[in-house]
Enzyme design. Structure first.
Site, short mmCIF file in Angstrom:
data_model
loop_
_atom_site.label_atom_id
_atom_site.label_comp_id
_atom_site.label_asym_id
_atom_site.label_seq_id
_atom_site.Cartn_x
_atom_site.Cartn_y
_atom_site.Cartn_z
N CYS A 1 0.85 -1.20 0.00
CA CYS A 1 0.00 0.00 0.00
C CYS A 1 0.88 1.24 0.00
CB CYS A 1 -0.91 -0.04 1.23
SG CYS A 1 -1.90 1.45 1.47
N HIS A 2 0.33 2.30 -0.54
CA HIS A 2 1.01 3.59 -0.56
C HIS A 2 1.47 4.01 0.84
CE1 HIS A 2 1.38 7.94 -1.22
NE2 HIS A 2 1.61 7.61 -2.47
N THR A 3 0.68 3.63 1.86
CA THR A 3 1.00 4.06 3.22
C THR A 3 2.29 3.40 3.75
OG1 THR A 3 -1.36 4.35 3.52
CG2 THR A 3 -0.02 4.43 5.50
N HIS B 1 0.64 -3.80 6.17
CA HIS B 1 -0.59 -3.79 6.96
C HIS B 1 -1.76 -4.35 6.18
CE1 HIS B 1 -0.55 -0.13 4.61
NE2 HIS B 1 -1.87 -0.16 4.64
N GLU B 2 -1.48 -4.88 4.97
CA GLU B 2 -2.56 -5.38 4.12
C GLU B 2 -2.24 -6.84 3.82
OE1 GLU B 2 -4.29 -2.75 0.75
OE2 GLU B 2 -3.08 -4.26 -0.24
N CYS C 1 -12.57 -4.01 19.20
CA CYS C 1 -12.65 -4.76 20.46
C CYS C 1 -14.10 -5.03 20.87
CB CYS C 1 -11.91 -4.02 21.58
SG CYS C 1 -12.82 -2.61 22.27
N CYS D 1 -14.88 -0.93 23.82
CA CYS D 1 -14.44 0.42 24.22
C CYS D 1 -15.52 1.45 23.85
CB CYS D 1 -13.10 0.77 23.57
SG CYS D 1 -13.19 1.19 21.82
N CYS E 1 -15.91 1.72 20.09
CA CYS E 1 -16.61 0.60 19.44
C CYS E 1 -18.10 0.63 19.75
CB CYS E 1 -16.02 -0.73 19.88
SG CYS E 1 -14.47 -1.14 19.06
N CYS F 1 -11.61 2.14 17.03
CA CYS F 1 -11.41 1.43 18.30
C CYS F 1 -10.12 1.94 18.96
CB CYS F 1 -11.28 -0.07 18.03
SG CYS F 1 -10.86 -1.03 19.47
N ARG G 1 -4.76 1.49 21.03
CA ARG G 1 -4.25 2.61 20.24
C ARG G 1 -2.84 3.04 20.68
NH1 ARG G 1 -3.40 3.58 15.94
NH2 ARG G 1 -2.01 5.36 15.90
N CYS H 1 -6.86 -3.38 3.37
CA CYS H 1 -6.76 -1.91 3.36
C CYS H 1 -7.48 -1.31 2.17
CB CYS H 1 -5.31 -1.41 3.43
SG CYS H 1 -5.24 0.40 3.48
N ARG I 1 -1.94 -2.45 -7.64
CA ARG I 1 -1.56 -3.18 -6.44
C ARG I 1 -0.58 -4.27 -6.77
NH1 ARG I 1 -2.42 -0.19 -3.01
NH2 ARG I 1 -3.54 -0.66 -1.11
P1 NAD Z 1 -1.63 5.55 -5.45
O1 NAD Z 1 -0.25 6.09 -5.52
O2 NAD Z 1 -1.92 4.18 -5.95
O3 NAD Z 1 -2.67 6.54 -6.16
C1 NAD Z 1 -2.62 7.91 -6.07
C2 NAD Z 1 -3.10 8.48 -7.42
O4 NAD Z 1 -3.19 9.90 -7.30
C3 NAD Z 1 -2.14 8.19 -8.57
O5 NAD Z 1 -2.85 7.59 -9.64
C4 NAD Z 1 -1.60 9.57 -8.95
O6 NAD Z 1 -1.30 9.68 -10.33
C5 NAD Z 1 -2.73 10.47 -8.51
N1 NAD Z 1 -2.34 11.84 -8.24
C6 NAD Z 1 -1.21 12.29 -7.65
N2 NAD Z 1 -1.21 13.63 -7.59
C7 NAD Z 1 -2.36 14.05 -8.15
C8 NAD Z 1 -2.94 15.32 -8.42
N3 NAD Z 1 -2.30 16.43 -8.08
N4 NAD Z 1 -4.14 15.37 -9.01
C9 NAD Z 1 -4.79 14.23 -9.37
N5 NAD Z 1 -4.28 12.99 -9.17
C10 NAD Z 1 -3.09 12.91 -8.57
O7 NAD Z 1 -2.04 5.65 -3.90
P2 NAD Z 1 -3.24 4.89 -3.17
O8 NAD Z 1 -2.77 3.57 -2.68
O9 NAD Z 1 -4.42 4.93 -4.04
O10 NAD Z 1 -3.42 5.82 -1.88
C11 NAD Z 1 -3.99 7.10 -2.02
C12 NAD Z 1 -3.90 7.83 -0.69
O11 NAD Z 1 -4.74 7.19 0.28
C13 NAD Z 1 -2.51 7.85 -0.07
O12 NAD Z 1 -2.30 9.13 0.49
C14 NAD Z 1 -2.61 6.80 1.03
O13 NAD Z 1 -1.69 7.03 2.06
C15 NAD Z 1 -4.03 7.01 1.48
N6 NAD Z 1 -4.67 5.93 2.25
C16 NAD Z 1 -5.55 6.30 3.20
C17 NAD Z 1 -6.22 5.34 3.93
C18 NAD Z 1 -7.21 5.74 4.97
O14 NAD Z 1 -7.68 4.87 5.71
N7 NAD Z 1 -7.60 6.99 5.05
C19 NAD Z 1 -5.98 3.99 3.68
C20 NAD Z 1 -5.07 3.66 2.68
C21 NAD Z 1 -4.42 4.62 1.95
O1 DAO Z 2 -7.37 5.99 16.37
O2 DAO Z 2 -6.18 7.75 16.62
C1 DAO Z 2 -6.51 6.78 15.97
C2 DAO Z 2 -5.73 6.58 14.68
C3 DAO Z 2 -6.17 5.43 13.87
C4 DAO Z 2 -5.28 5.30 12.69
C5 DAO Z 2 -6.04 5.21 11.43
C6 DAO Z 2 -5.12 5.27 10.26
C7 DAO Z 2 -5.85 5.55 9.02
C8 DAO Z 2 -5.07 6.16 7.95
C9 DAO Z 2 -3.79 5.47 7.67
C10 DAO Z 2 -3.72 4.88 6.35
C11 DAO Z 2 -3.92 3.43 6.39
C12 DAO Z 2 -3.22 2.60 5.49
ZN ZN Z 3 -3.10 0.74 3.25
ZN ZN Z 4 -12.84 -0.89 20.69
#
Ligand code: NAD
Ligand code: DAO
Ligand code: ZN
Ligand code: ZN
Length: 370
Positions: free
Chosen positions: A40-42, A62-63, A92, A95, A98, A106, A110, A170, A365
């Site tokens: 994953c990107h993260t 994490h995935e 859980c 909490c 939850c 949850c 944490r 994820c 992916r």
């Molecule tokens: P990715 O790199 O596969 O996709 C990102 C896309 O955004 C790419 O296709 C890229 O070309 C495009 N992009 C970049 N800059 C841009 C712009 N200025 N305008 C338009 N498009 C643009 O990444 P991903 O795996 O899809 O993850 C995306 C985001 O989500 C990351 O920041 C990641 O950390 C986050 N994320 C969040 C959670 C969550 O729970 N909130 C979970 C997983 C990932």
């Molecule tokens: O409970 O304070 C909290 C934080 C939970 C973390 C959630 C992370 C979500 C975004 C991270 C990207 C996941 C790949």
């Molecule tokens: Zn992820």
């Molecule tokens: Zn919980």
């Protein structure tokens, strides 16, 4: 025991494949043989040093999906042989968080999860010379075996293929959940999705599932559009081909803006454009992307005064032990697609190649199969 892992020794360096020590599961913990893990990107965000909470040395990932090998004392809901998906957002079921249907965050473990250790404050991983290794997001799926708290494992059906359903740990859940849990998109809605990567494509398939009429995809990489069309995108916009500001262009094109807009880029300027492309009076903009350390979002408050709503989502608002097995069923029943998004399957030794392809924008992916 000894197991093989891809270890993040320090920020900005490739992962190193090595044998590591893994201690037996303690009270409330479970030993899992990881069968497959998605990149994953993260993970890359942490490895690159952009993550403000990144810690080293650690075992990232994490995935994933795998099989329970051994359960520690007190574990009741799982037994050896069960198939599981690790959850970086545990559930859980006890909490305050939850018990509140407004959140999936949850908080039971944490504090320790954020410190890279198990709930008793210690790590199960170490290098063969005894150097402790930290866990990552409570999961550490870049190891062939890992230990997790019972509350951070979703039990799934045993006929689901590990190399596909690992993505539900994820990307799939985050994207689809952002639509159905966080935005609660209605039939007939107009939506705009910024970023058509591993998350954005799942937002698009979530929108199709929810019955959205118009699904506008925005990406600076036009190659990403091919896959997005297949998942339900109805219009594509490449920002570099738009003259002038992007938000007014999108508002005009959609007849007033998106009922729902989603940032799946992690870029704070894009987050602003997403908010400002949401419809006056009712448009909601959901931040999914994780921005670099220190980054801040901005807009004119009048954008909110005039009815737009800005919100965010973690793990798509999903309560993992409850929702993840259902999403696995959706996949097995053909309601959602995963296979075309898994563009590369690698061995653990090839994991750095997977990150190189991610940087080059060549993969959606990559999945490591152990
Ligand atoms: P990715 O790199 O596969 O996709 C990102 C896309 O955004 C790419 O296709 C890229 O070309 C495009 N992009 C970049 N800059 C841009 C712009 N200025 N305008 C338009 N498009 C643009 O990444 P991903 O795996 O899809 O993850 C995306 C985001 O989500 C990351 O920041 C990641 O950390 C986050 N994320 C969040 C959670 C969550 O729970 N909130 C979970 C997983 C990932
Ligand atoms: O409970 O304070 C909290 C934080 C939970 C973390 C959630 C992370 C979500 C975004 C991270 C990207 C996941 C790949
Ligand atoms: Zn992820
Ligand atoms: Zn919980």
């Amino acid at each position: 025991m000894r197991t093989k892992a891809a270890v993040a020794l320090e920020a900005g360096k490739p992962l190193e494949i090595m044998d590591v020590n893994l201690d037996a599961p303690k009270e409330g913990e479970v030993l899992v043989e990881v069968k497959a893990t998605g990149l994953c990107h993260t993970d890359d965000f942490t490895l690159s040093g952009a993550d403000p909470e990144g810690q080293f040395p650690a075992i990232l990932g994490h995935e994933g999906a795998g099989v329970v090998v051994e359960v520690g004392p007190g574990v009741k809901s799982l037994k050896p042989g069960d198939h599981v998906i690790p959850l970086y957002t545990p559930e859980c079921r006890e909490c305050e968080y939850c018990l509140n249907p407004k959140t999936n965050l949850c908080q039971a473990i944490r504090g320790t999860q954020g410190q890279g250790v198990m709930p008793d404050g210690t790590s199960r991983f170490s290098m063969t010379d005894g150097t402790p290794l930290l866990h990552y997001m409570g999961c550490s799926t870049f190891a062939n075996h890992t230990v997790l708290p019972e509350i951070a494992l979703a039990k799934i059906r045993s006929d689901a293929p590990f190399d596909k359903v690992c993505y539900i740990g994820c990307g799939v859940t985050t994207g689809i959940g952002a639509v159905v849990n966080t935005a609660k998109v209605e039939i007939g809605a107009t939506a705009i999705v910024f970023g058509l990567g591993g998350i954005g494509l799942n937002v698009i398939q979530g929108l199709r599932l929810a019955g959205a009429d118009r699904i506008v995809g925005v990406d600076i990489n036009p190659d990403k559009a091919d896959m997005a069309w297949k998942f339900g995108m109805t219009d594509f916009v490449n920002p570099s081909e738009v003259e002038g500001a992007l938000a007014p262009y999108l508002v005009e094109m959609t007849g007033g803006g998106g009922d729902y807009t989603f940032d799946a880029t992690g870029n704070v300027d894009v987050m602003r454009t997403a908010l400002e492309s949401a419809h006056k009076g009712w448009g909601e903009s959901v931040i999914i992307g994780v921005a670099p350390a220190g980054a801040e979002i901005a807009t004119r408050p009048f954008q909110l005064v005039t009815g737009r709503v800005w919100k965010g989502t973690a793990f798509g608002g999903a309560s993992g032990r409850t929702d993840v097995p259902r999403i696995v069923d959706w996949y097995m029943d053909g309601k959602i697609e995963i296979d075309p998004m898994i563009t590369h399957t690698l061995t653990l030794e090839e994991i750095n190649k997977g990150f190189d392809m991610m940087h080059a924008g060549e993969s959606i992916r990559s999945v490591v199969v152990y």
